[in-house]
Design a protein around this motif. Structure first.
Motif, PDB file in Angstrom:
ATOM      1  N   ASP A  80       0.823  -1.207   0.000  1.00  0.00           N
ATOM      2  CA  ASP A  80       0.000   0.000   0.000  1.00  0.00           C
ATOM      3  C   ASP A  80       0.859   1.260   0.000  1.00  0.00           C
ATOM      4  OD1 ASP A  80      -2.342  -1.495   0.056  1.00  0.00           O
ATOM      5  OD2 ASP A  80      -2.364  -1.582   2.254  1.00  0.00           O
ATOM      6  N   VAL A  81       2.145   1.097   0.268  1.00  0.00           N
ATOM      7  CA  VAL A  81       3.052   2.247   0.378  1.00  0.00           C
ATOM      8  C   VAL A  81       3.984   2.336  -0.818  1.00  0.00           C
ATOM      9  CG1 VAL A  81       4.831   3.350   1.785  1.00  0.00           C
ATOM     10  CG2 VAL A  81       2.939   2.109   2.891  1.00  0.00           C
ATOM     11  N   LYS A  82       4.567   1.212  -1.187  1.00  0.00           N
ATOM     12  CA  LYS A  82       5.553   1.193  -2.268  1.00  0.00           C
ATOM     13  C   LYS A  82       4.861   1.065  -3.627  1.00  0.00           C
ATOM     14  CE  LYS A  82       9.049   1.116   0.618  1.00  0.00           C
ATOM     15  NZ  LYS A  82      10.003   2.245   0.730  1.00  0.00           N
ATOM     16  N   ALA A  83       5.422   1.736  -4.617  1.00  0.00           N
ATOM     17  CA  ALA A  83       4.861   1.686  -5.965  1.00  0.00           C
ATOM     18  C   ALA A  83       5.175   0.354  -6.635  1.00  0.00           C
ATOM     19  CB  ALA A  83       5.411   2.832  -6.809  1.00  0.00           C
ATOM     20  N   LEU A  84       4.318  -0.049  -7.534  1.00  0.00           N
ATOM     21  CA  LEU A  84       4.580  -1.182  -8.413  1.00  0.00           C
ATOM     22  C   LEU A  84       5.572  -0.739  -9.479  1.00  0.00           C
ATOM     23  CD1 LEU A  84       4.003  -3.885  -9.941  1.00  0.00           C
ATOM     24  CD2 LEU A  84       2.038  -2.721 -10.973  1.00  0.00           C
ATOM     25  N   LEU A  85       6.637  -1.505  -9.674  1.00  0.00           N
ATOM     26  CA  LEU A  85       7.630  -1.209 -10.703  1.00  0.00           C
ATOM     27  C   LEU A  85       7.306  -2.056 -11.933  1.00  0.00           C
ATOM     28  CD1 LEU A  85      10.901  -1.156  -8.557  1.00  0.00           C
ATOM     29  CD2 LEU A  85       9.322   0.721  -9.067  1.00  0.00           C
ATOM     30  N   LEU A  86       6.941  -1.397 -13.026  1.00  0.00           N
ATOM     31  CA  LEU A  86       6.597  -2.068 -14.274  1.00  0.00           C
ATOM     32  C   LEU A  86       7.769  -1.901 -15.228  1.00  0.00           C
ATOM     33  CD1 LEU A  86       4.517  -3.567 -15.993  1.00  0.00           C
ATOM     34  CD2 LEU A  86       3.511  -1.350 -16.579  1.00  0.00           C
ATOM     35  N   GLY A  87       8.491  -3.003 -15.477  1.00  0.00           N
ATOM     36  CA  GLY A  87       9.740  -2.928 -16.226  1.00  0.00           C
ATOM     37  C   GLY A  87       9.593  -3.237 -17.701  1.00  0.00           C
ATOM     38  N   PHE A  88      10.354  -2.506 -18.514  1.00  0.00           N
ATOM     39  CA  PHE A  88      10.437  -2.735 -19.960  1.00  0.00           C
ATOM     40  C   PHE A  88      11.922  -2.808 -20.323  1.00  0.00           C
ATOM     41  CE2 PHE A  88       6.476  -0.458 -19.172  1.00  0.00           C
ATOM     42  CZ  PHE A  88       5.551  -1.268 -19.831  1.00  0.00           C
ATOM     43  N   GLY A  89      12.360  -4.010 -20.713  1.00  0.00           N
ATOM     44  CA  GLY A  89      13.784  -4.253 -20.889  1.00  0.00           C
ATOM     45  C   GLY A  89      14.341  -3.802 -22.218  1.00  0.00           C
ATOM     46  N   GLY A 104      16.020  -7.376  -7.351  1.00  0.00           N
ATOM     47  CA  GLY A 104      17.232  -7.393  -6.541  1.00  0.00           C
ATOM     48  C   GLY A 104      17.586  -5.998  -6.032  1.00  0.00           C
ATOM     49  N   LEU A 105      17.323  -4.985  -6.859  1.00  0.00           N
ATOM     50  CA  LEU A 105      17.559  -3.608  -6.434  1.00  0.00           C
ATOM     51  C   LEU A 105      16.512  -3.145  -5.429  1.00  0.00           C
ATOM     52  CD1 LEU A 105      18.476  -1.743  -9.772  1.00  0.00           C
ATOM     53  CD2 LEU A 105      20.012  -2.307  -7.879  1.00  0.00           C
ATOM     54  N   PHE A 106      15.273  -3.628  -5.628  1.00  0.00           N
ATOM     55  CA  PHE A 106      14.146  -3.158  -4.814  1.00  0.00           C
ATOM     56  C   PHE A 106      13.374  -4.353  -4.251  1.00  0.00           C
ATOM     57  CE2 PHE A 106      14.954  -0.067  -8.189  1.00  0.00           C
ATOM     58  CZ  PHE A 106      15.226   1.070  -7.435  1.00  0.00           C
ATOM     59  N   PRO A 107      13.947  -5.063  -3.294  1.00  0.00           N
ATOM     60  CA  PRO A 107      13.283  -6.270  -2.766  1.00  0.00           C
ATOM     61  C   PRO A 107      11.981  -5.975  -2.027  1.00  0.00           C
ATOM     62  CG  PRO A 107      15.225  -5.702  -1.459  1.00  0.00           C
ATOM     63  CD  PRO A 107      15.253  -4.825  -2.666  1.00  0.00           C
ATOM     64  N   ASP A 108      11.763  -4.712  -1.640  1.00  0.00           N
ATOM     65  CA  ASP A 108      10.531  -4.367  -0.936  1.00  0.00           C
ATOM     66  C   ASP A 108       9.458  -3.828  -1.875  1.00  0.00           C
ATOM     67  OD1 ASP A 108      12.029  -2.139  -1.517  1.00  0.00           O
ATOM     68  OD2 ASP A 108      11.591  -1.095   0.374  1.00  0.00           O
ATOM     69  N   HIS A 109       9.706  -3.910  -3.195  1.00  0.00           N
ATOM     70  CA  HIS A 109       8.734  -3.474  -4.184  1.00  0.00           C
ATOM     71  C   HIS A 109       8.216  -4.665  -4.983  1.00  0.00           C
ATOM     72  CE1 HIS A 109      10.425   0.483  -3.343  1.00  0.00           C
ATOM     73  NE2 HIS A 109       9.483   1.043  -4.088  1.00  0.00           N
ATOM     74  N   GLU A 110       7.000  -4.537  -5.445  1.00  0.00           N
ATOM     75  CA  GLU A 110       6.458  -5.505  -6.398  1.00  0.00           C
ATOM     76  C   GLU A 110       6.965  -5.141  -7.788  1.00  0.00           C
ATOM     77  OE1 GLU A 110       2.067  -7.166  -7.829  1.00  0.00           O
ATOM     78  OE2 GLU A 110       2.252  -5.276  -6.721  1.00  0.00           O
ATOM     79  N   VAL A 111       7.424  -6.140  -8.525  1.00  0.00           N
ATOM     80  CA  VAL A 111       7.978  -5.928  -9.871  1.00  0.00           C
ATOM     81  C   VAL A 111       7.219  -6.795 -10.869  1.00  0.00           C
ATOM     82  CG1 VAL A 111      10.005  -6.196 -11.352  1.00  0.00           C
ATOM     83  CG2 VAL A 111      10.282  -5.360  -9.004  1.00  0.00           C
ATOM     84  N   ILE A 112       6.838  -6.190 -11.988  1.00  0.00           N
ATOM     85  CA  ILE A 112       6.167  -6.928 -13.057  1.00  0.00           C
ATOM     86  C   ILE A 112       6.873  -6.632 -14.375  1.00  0.00           C
ATOM     87  CG2 ILE A 112       4.061  -7.049 -14.466  1.00  0.00           C
ATOM     88  CD1 ILE A 112       2.438  -6.721 -11.949  1.00  0.00           C
TER      89      ILE A 112
END
Length: 280
Positions: A80-89, A104-112
Motif C-alpha cells: 500500500d506504500v511502495k509503488a509497483l515497478l513495471l519494467g520494460f527491458g 534485486g535492487l528493490f526487494p521491498d517493491h512488487e515488480v512486473i
C-alpha cells in the motif's frame, strides 16, 4: 589499338567501377533494410538468456486486443506504500532476467515485466508499434485487477516503451535508462551511410512522448555508451518538464552499466525521489 582507344577504354573502366560501387551500395542498403527487424528485435537471443526464477515468482498471461498472448512474471508482494515497478527491458534482455534484476535492487517493491510480443514465450511478431500498444494493454489489464501507483522503468529500447505508456496513462513516475530521443536519430548514428529516413519501418520518438508530460521522471545515462551515445539522450533533458533526477555514470558503457554500484545508487535515488513526489 590506336592511341584514340585509350581514353574510351579508361572511361569504360571508370563506368564499370562506378556501377560496381553502386551495386555494392544498393546491396548493403537492401540487406540493412530487410534485416532491420531482426537487428532491432533479437528475439532468440533474449529467449536464450532465460534465468531460473524463485518459487515465489508468479507467472502472468494476458491476451492483446488482436489475439496475441503476452507472458510475464511478477516478483514480490503488493504494498500500500511502495509503488509497483513495471519494467520494460532492452531489446536483447530477457524479461524475467530484467525483473529479477529490478527486484534485486528493490526487494521491498512488487515488480512486473512481460516478454515483448514475439519474444518467446509471448506470441506474435515484434515491432515498435506492437511494443508501444502492448504497454497500454499491460497497464490497463493490471489496473483493472488492482489500482496501484505504477512507476514505469524502461531500459534502452524499453525507455521508449515506458515513455509511450507515460504519455498515454497516468503514472506515479518514469525512469529512463540509456534512453534515445528517437529510433530514427539512433539509426542515423549507426547507419549514417544509408537513407534511414526512407527505409526505417520502426518508429519510436521518445522525445515526443515525454514532452510536456508532468510525470516525475528520472534519466540515467552511461558516459561511455557507444550503442546509445550521450548525444542521443541529451535532447530529452530539455523536453522533460519534471526531471527529478538527471544522472550520467561517467565510467559506464551501455551493457556494463548494470554492474556498477553508482548505477544501483542512482536507481534507488530515482525511485525514492519519485515516490516522494507522487501524491499519496
Amino acid at each position: 589499338m590506336s592511341t584514340l582507344d585509350h581514353p574510351r577504354s579508361n572511361r569504360m573502366w571508370l563506368l564499370y567501377l562506378l556501377l560496381g560501387i553502386a551495386l555494392l551500395y544498393a546491396s548493403l542498403v537492401s540487406v540493412a533494410a530487410l534485416s532491420q527487424t531482426k537487428l532491432l528485435f533479437p528475439t532468440q537471443m533474449a529467449a536464450a538468456n532465460k534465468p531460473a526464477l524463485p518459487r515465489s515468482a508468479e507467472r502472468l498471461e494476458l491476451t492483446t486486443p488482436d489475439g496475441e498472448r503476452l507472458i510475464g512474471v511478477r516478483l514480490g508482494t503488493p504494498s500500500d506504500v511502495k509503488a509497483l515497478l513495471l519494467g520494460f527491458g532492452g531489446n536483447a534482455w530477457n524479461a524475467e532476467a530484467m525483473a529479477l534484476y529490478l527486484h534485486g535492487l528493490f526487494p521491498d517493491h512488487e515488480v512486473i515485466a512481460f516478454h515483448y510480443r514475439g519474444y518467446p514465450p509471448s506470441s506474435g511478431a515484434p515491432s515498435a508499434k506492437a511494443l508501444l500498444s502492448d504497454s497500454l494493454t499491460i497497464f490497463d489489464h493490471w489496473q483493472q485487477t488492482q489500482s496501484r501507483k505504477v512507476v514505469a522503468v524502461g531500459f534502452s529500447v524499453g525507455s521508449g516503451v515506458a515513455a509511450y505508456l507515460s504519455h498515454h496513462r497516468t503514472l506515479a513516475g518514469l525512469i529512463l535508462v540509456t534512453p534515445f530521443d528517437s529510433l530514427r536519430a539512433l539509426a542515423r548514428e549507426h547507419f549514417a551511410w544509408a537513407p534511414t529516413g526512407l527505409l526505417l519501418r520502426h518508429h519510436m520518438p521518445t522525445i515526443d512522448f515525454v514532452r510536456d508530460r508532468p510525470t516525475p521522471t528520472a534519466l540515467i545515462a552511461a558516459g561511455r555508451d557507444t550503442i546509445v551515445p550521450a548525444r542521443r539522450s541529451e535532447p530529452l533533458r530539455g523536453a522533460i518538464p519534471n526531471l527529478v533526477l538527471d544522472r550520467t555514470i561517467a565510467e559506464a558503457g551501455h551493457n556494463d552499466l548494470y554492474n556498477l554500484p553508482a548505477f544501483a545508487a542512482a536507481m534507488r535515488e530515482a525511485v525514492a525521489l519519485i515516490e516522494d513526489a507522487a501524491p499519496q
